[in-house]
Motif scaffolding. Structure first.
Motif, PDB file in Angstrom:
ATOM      1  N   MET A  88       0.845  -1.171   0.000  1.00 52.46           N
ATOM      2  CA  MET A  88       0.000   0.000   0.000  1.00 52.46           C
ATOM      3  C   MET A  88       0.893   1.237   0.000  1.00 52.46           C
ATOM      4  SD  MET A  88      -1.689   0.320   3.794  1.00 52.46           S
ATOM      5  CE  MET A  88      -0.597  -0.015   5.130  1.00 52.46           C
ATOM      6  N   ILE A  89       0.351   2.337  -0.436  1.00 51.28           N
ATOM      7  CA  ILE A  89       1.097   3.587  -0.535  1.00 51.28           C
ATOM      8  C   ILE A  89       0.651   4.547   0.566  1.00 51.28           C
ATOM      9  CG2 ILE A  89       1.610   5.594  -1.981  1.00 51.28           C
ATOM     10  CD1 ILE A  89       2.762   3.060  -3.126  1.00 51.28           C
ATOM     11  N   LEU A  90       1.633   5.120   1.271  1.00 52.82           N
ATOM     12  CA  LEU A  90       1.399   6.152   2.282  1.00 52.82           C
ATOM     13  C   LEU A  90       2.142   7.406   1.844  1.00 52.82           C
ATOM     14  CD1 LEU A  90       2.271   4.083   5.486  1.00 52.82           C
ATOM     15  CD2 LEU A  90       0.001   4.430   4.502  1.00 52.82           C
ATOM     16  N   LEU A  91       1.718   8.544   2.332  1.00 53.04           N
ATOM     17  CA  LEU A  91       2.463   9.780   2.139  1.00 53.04           C
ATOM     18  C   LEU A  91       3.181  10.064   3.452  1.00 53.04           C
ATOM     19  CD1 LEU A  91       3.020  11.918   0.016  1.00 53.04           C
ATOM     20  CD2 LEU A  91       1.160  13.251   0.974  1.00 53.04           C
ATOM     21  N   VAL A  92       4.481   9.822   3.481  1.00 47.48           N
ATOM     22  CA  VAL A  92       5.269   9.950   4.710  1.00 47.48           C
ATOM     23  C   VAL A  92       6.199  11.149   4.577  1.00 47.48           C
ATOM     24  CG1 VAL A  92       6.904   8.821   6.267  1.00 47.48           C
ATOM     25  CG2 VAL A  92       5.167   7.457   5.087  1.00 47.48           C
ATOM     26  N   ASN A  93       5.989  12.139   5.441  1.00 44.48           N
ATOM     27  CA  ASN A  93       6.781  13.372   5.411  1.00 44.48           C
ATOM     28  C   ASN A  93       6.856  13.945   3.995  1.00 44.48           C
ATOM     29  OD1 ASN A  93       7.148  13.075   8.141  1.00 44.48           O
ATOM     30  ND2 ASN A  93       9.254  12.411   8.004  1.00 44.48           N
TER      31      ASN A  93
END
Length: 65
Positions: A1-6
């Motif tokens: 899955m894709i997250l938006l991290v910083n």
């Protein structure tokens, strides 16, 4: 899955918890705070699994003046 991290897209396995993400990113155990979708999570909630598309901000405390 894709997250938006910083601010950067990061791919992690489905069901990744906040704690697992912090460890994967190489942050230490102390002096950090994590917000998920603009809400700061207490360390007691880091066992929570992240949802795809979540916006995660990991910040470190910096000493100085």
């Amino acid at each position: 899955m894709i997250l938006l991290v910083n601010g950067e897209e990061t791919e992690v396995p489905e069901g990744t918890t906040v704690e697992e993400l912090v460890n994967h990113l190489g942050f230490g155990d102390k002096g950090i705070a994590v917000a998920v979708d603009w809400e700061v999570l207490p360390r007691s909630s880091w066992h929570t699994a992240l949802a795809g598309g979540a916006r995660v901000e990991v910040v470190t405390a910096v000493q100085g003046g």
